[in-house]
Motif scaffolding. Structure first.
Motif, PDB file in Angstrom:
ATOM      1  N   GLU A 273       4.590 -81.810   3.108  1.00  9.17           N
ATOM      2  CA  GLU A 273       4.573 -81.519   1.677  1.00  9.17           C
ATOM      3  C   GLU A 273       3.345 -82.067   0.963  1.00  9.17           C
ATOM      4  OE1 GLU A 273       7.746 -83.036   2.963  1.00  9.17           O
ATOM      5  OE2 GLU A 273       7.891 -80.970   3.581  1.00  9.17           O
ATOM      6  N   GLY A 274       2.845 -83.221   1.429  1.00  9.92           N
ATOM      7  CA  GLY A 274       1.711 -83.818   0.737  1.00  9.92           C
ATOM      8  C   GLY A 274       0.362 -83.294   1.206  1.00  9.92           C
ATOM      9  N   GLU A 275       0.406 -82.424   2.225  1.00  7.24           N
ATOM     10  CA  GLU A 275      -0.829 -81.930   2.846  1.00  7.24           C
ATOM     11  C   GLU A 275      -1.762 -81.249   1.847  1.00  7.24           C
ATOM     12  OE1 GLU A 275      -1.226 -78.412   5.761  1.00  7.24           O
ATOM     13  OE2 GLU A 275      -0.353 -80.082   6.864  1.00  7.24           O
ATOM     14  N   MET A 276      -1.193 -80.397   1.001  1.00 11.12           N
ATOM     15  CA  MET A 276      -2.003 -79.648   0.045  1.00 11.12           C
ATOM     16  C   MET A 276      -2.697 -80.584  -0.927  1.00 11.12           C
ATOM     17  SD  MET A 276       0.456 -76.465  -0.744  1.00 11.12           S
ATOM     18  CE  MET A 276      -0.529 -75.953  -2.101  1.00 11.12           C
ATOM     19  N   GLU A 277      -1.955 -81.560  -1.406  1.00 13.45           N
ATOM     20  CA  GLU A 277      -2.508 -82.462  -2.402  1.00 13.45           C
ATOM     21  C   GLU A 277      -3.561 -83.376  -1.804  1.00 13.45           C
ATOM     22  OE1 GLU A 277       0.124 -80.268  -3.927  1.00 13.45           O
ATOM     23  OE2 GLU A 277       0.735 -81.551  -2.287  1.00 13.45           O
ATOM     24  N   ARG A 278      -3.282 -83.876  -0.601  1.00 13.78           N
ATOM     25  CA  ARG A 278      -4.261 -84.754   0.035  1.00 13.78           C
ATOM     26  C   ARG A 278      -5.574 -84.014   0.260  1.00 13.78           C
ATOM     27  NH1 ARG A 278       0.142 -86.780   2.781  1.00 13.78           N
ATOM     28  NH2 ARG A 278      -0.146 -85.392   4.528  1.00 13.78           N
TER      29      ARG A 278
ATOM     30  N   ASP B  47     -10.224 -88.117  -4.684  1.00 18.21           N
ATOM     31  CA  ASP B  47     -10.225 -89.485  -5.213  1.00 18.21           C
ATOM     32  C   ASP B  47      -9.214 -89.731  -6.327  1.00 18.21           C
ATOM     33  OD1 ASP B  47     -12.216 -90.070  -3.462  1.00 18.21           O
ATOM     34  OD2 ASP B  47     -13.826 -89.612  -4.873  1.00 18.21           O
ATOM     35  N   HIS B  48      -8.787 -88.723  -6.980  1.00 16.96           N
ATOM     36  CA  HIS B  48      -7.911 -88.922  -8.135  1.00 16.96           C
ATOM     37  C   HIS B  48      -6.525 -89.349  -7.672  1.00 16.96           C
ATOM     38  CE1 HIS B  48     -11.097 -86.112  -9.364  1.00 16.96           C
ATOM     39  NE2 HIS B  48     -11.094 -86.873 -10.448  1.00 16.96           N
ATOM     40  N   ALA B  49      -6.375 -90.657  -7.505  1.00 11.55           N
ATOM     41  CA  ALA B  49      -5.150 -91.171  -6.882  1.00 11.55           C
ATOM     42  C   ALA B  49      -3.896 -90.831  -7.684  1.00 11.55           C
ATOM     43  CB  ALA B  49      -5.258 -92.672  -6.703  1.00 11.55           C
TER      44      ALA B  49
ATOM     45  N   ALA C 165      -3.392 -88.403  -9.858  1.00  7.40           N
ATOM     46  CA  ALA C 165      -3.119 -86.963  -9.805  1.00  7.40           C
ATOM     47  C   ALA C 165      -2.590 -86.589  -8.428  1.00  7.40           C
ATOM     48  CB  ALA C 165      -4.389 -86.174 -10.114  1.00  7.40           C
ATOM     49  N   THR C 166      -3.154 -87.200  -7.403  1.00  7.74           N
ATOM     50  CA  THR C 166      -2.705 -86.933  -6.031  1.00  7.74           C
ATOM     51  C   THR C 166      -1.238 -87.323  -5.880  1.00  7.74           C
ATOM     52  OG1 THR C 166      -4.906 -87.466  -5.276  1.00  7.74           O
ATOM     53  CG2 THR C 166      -3.199 -87.393  -3.605  1.00  7.74           C
ATOM     54  N   GLU C 167      -0.925 -88.504  -6.391  1.00  9.39           N
ATOM     55  CA  GLU C 167       0.453 -89.002  -6.315  1.00  9.39           C
ATOM     56  C   GLU C 167       1.408 -88.045  -7.044  1.00  9.39           C
ATOM     57  OE1 GLU C 167       3.261 -92.193  -5.434  1.00  9.39           O
ATOM     58  OE2 GLU C 167       1.242 -91.772  -4.725  1.00  9.39           O
ATOM     59  N   ARG C 168       0.989 -87.620  -8.227  1.00 11.60           N
ATOM     60  CA  ARG C 168       1.821 -86.732  -9.039  1.00 11.60           C
ATOM     61  C   ARG C 168       2.036 -85.393  -8.320  1.00 11.60           C
ATOM     62  NH1 ARG C 168      -0.909 -87.852 -13.529  1.00 11.60           N
ATOM     63  NH2 ARG C 168      -2.030 -85.881 -13.616  1.00 11.60           N
ATOM     64  N   GLN C 169       0.962 -84.896  -7.736  1.00 13.88           N
ATOM     65  CA  GLN C 169       1.065 -83.614  -7.047  1.00 13.88           C
ATOM     66  C   GLN C 169       1.904 -83.721  -5.778  1.00 13.88           C
ATOM     67  OE1 GLN C 169      -0.055 -80.407  -7.930  1.00 13.88           O
ATOM     68  NE2 GLN C 169      -0.055 -81.529  -9.854  1.00 13.88           N
ATOM     69  N   ALA C 170       1.802 -84.849  -5.105  1.00  8.85           N
ATOM     70  CA  ALA C 170       2.632 -85.049  -3.898  1.00  8.85           C
ATOM     71  C   ALA C 170       4.100 -85.104  -4.288  1.00  8.85           C
ATOM     72  CB  ALA C 170       2.203 -86.317  -3.178  1.00  8.85           C
ATOM     73  N   ASP C 171       4.399 -85.784  -5.408  1.00 13.80           N
ATOM     74  CA  ASP C 171       5.781 -85.840  -5.905  1.00 13.80           C
ATOM     75  C   ASP C 171       6.279 -84.441  -6.241  1.00 13.80           C
ATOM     76  OD1 ASP C 171       5.759 -88.551  -5.680  1.00 13.80           O
ATOM     77  OD2 ASP C 171       5.478 -88.960  -7.831  1.00 13.80           O
ATOM     78  N   PHE C 172       5.401 -83.665  -6.871  1.00 12.04           N
ATOM     79  CA  PHE C 172       5.777 -82.304  -7.259  1.00 12.04           C
ATOM     80  C   PHE C 172       6.064 -81.458  -6.016  1.00 12.04           C
ATOM     81  CE2 PHE C 172       4.497 -77.890  -7.994  1.00 12.04           C
ATOM     82  CZ  PHE C 172       5.402 -77.542  -8.982  1.00 12.04           C
TER      83      PHE C 172
END
Lengths: 164, 187
Positions: free
Chosen positions: B108-113, B118-120, B122-129
């Motif tokens: 699930e987090g593959e797309m966001e990573r 660098d935007h930690a 935003a990355t975290e938020r997108q991984a949660d989403f």
């Protein structure tokens, strides 16, 4: 039971989908959303989806439109050729079957030992004959079933994917 | 030396001409339409399947089937709806084929990573989403994305997903509530 909709929902959704939520939205609307379950859910979900959509669209590289067009053209041609070849394959199969039948009939009509064998078969009962040549009879029956089935599968497999 | 043209050659040429004529639009129109829609369709496919690679494959197939579909479109909106309907059907077919290898299987987090870098936060938020989306039913993901990322109306969503327009409102409301709860828990 919670209400399904709110009169301010469309305004909240519009603000969230235009990335104006919460800072760019009117204070009155923000104050309402803070107390309205429908609007706060709408803002949270629409905001998250819009953020994800913007991020996904901006980060992705889709194939070039020209490449997609040319690949589609090539594939359409290939499928059209395969489709055009299918009736020819079917005609060839029918012609082969007719030729085989004709050759068999000529052979049967002209061969004296074959006619003698047929008369012998006609004069004897089938049960002992079948028992004597059971494997040959089974092989013949299987060939009668399998050859048309194999031909049908060969034609069916060459059929291209149909569009939706 | 020229080879003799046979009946088969002629029928092949005719078939090729017919194949090109069967496309619903010419190259210029297609390229303009593709430029307008491809990123949106890719994002939709990637989000409902949770798989970038699969989205790449399905994108090409979607446009091919769109070109070959014997449908006349009376407006841009109608064309767009047809495109998303084809994309939805392809994603559903892929889901059925991958029953032993389900979507959202720990990736699930593959797309966001891959996307944010660098935007930690935003990355975290997108991984949660992405995780929250993965917990929804496929139809819920489809409806929510079409409604809030594509801005589709209930009638358009019904057409794209092959559902009754009257049922969309309630189902969309329920899907939104589920996602809100999941995001509320995640955030």
């Amino acid at each position: 039971m919670k209400p399904l909709e709110c009169v301010y929902e469309a305004d909240v959704l519009a603000a969230a989908m235009e990335s104006r939520w919460p800072d760019g939205a009117e204070a009155q609307l923000r104050a309402h959303a803070a107390t309205c379950a429908v609007c706060s859910e709408a803002a949270l979900v629409a905001g998250a989806i819009c953020e994800a959509s913007l991020e996904t669209r901006s980060s992705t590289v889709v194939p070039d439109s020209g490449r997609v067009w040319h690949q589609a053209q090539i594939r359409a041609r290939r499928e059209a050729i395969a489709a055009a070849a299918r009736p020819i394959t079917a005609v060839q199969l029918v012609a082969f079957a007719c030729a085989t039948g004709l050759l068999g009939a000529c052979f049967g009509a002209t061969s004296s030992w074959f006619q003698a064998a047929l008369q012998k078969i006609a004069s004897t009962s089938f049960a002992p004959l079948l028992a004597q040549h059971a494997s040959l009879a089974i092989a013949g029956a299987a060939a009668l079933l399998l050859v048309p089935a194999a031909a049908w599968f060969a034609i069916a497999r060459s059929e291209p994917n149909r569009p939706n | 030396m020229f080879r003799e043209v046979t009946y088969t050659d002629v029928s092949r040429l005719e078939a090729m001409e017919r194949a090109e004529a069967s496309f619903v639009m010419d190259e210029d129109a297609f390229r303009a339409f593709y430029e307008r829609t491809a990123r949106g369709v890719w994002a939709y496919l990637a989000r409902i399947t949770g798989d970038r690679q699969l989205a790449d494959d399905l994108l090409q197939e979607t446009y091919y089937r769109f070109l070959r579909a014997a449908t006349t479109h009376d407006s841009e909106a109608h064309r767009r709806n047809s495109l998303y309907r084809i994309a939805t059907n392809l994603a559903r077919d892929a889901r059925r084929r991958s029953l032993t290898h389900p979507f959202f299987s720990g990736r699930e987090g593959e797309m966001e990573r891959a996307a944010v870098g660098d935007h930690a936060a935003a990355t975290e938020r997108q991984a949660d989403f992405a995780r929250a989306m993965s917990l929804l039913k496929p139809r819920e993901r489809e409806m929510l994305w079409l409604a809030y990322a594509e801005g589709a109306s209930h009638r358009e969503i019904a057409g794209m997903l092959g559902m009754r327009p009257a049922s969309i409102k309630l189902l969309l409301f329920r899907a939104r509530r589920r996602l809100a709860v999941l995001l509320g828990v995640e955030r």
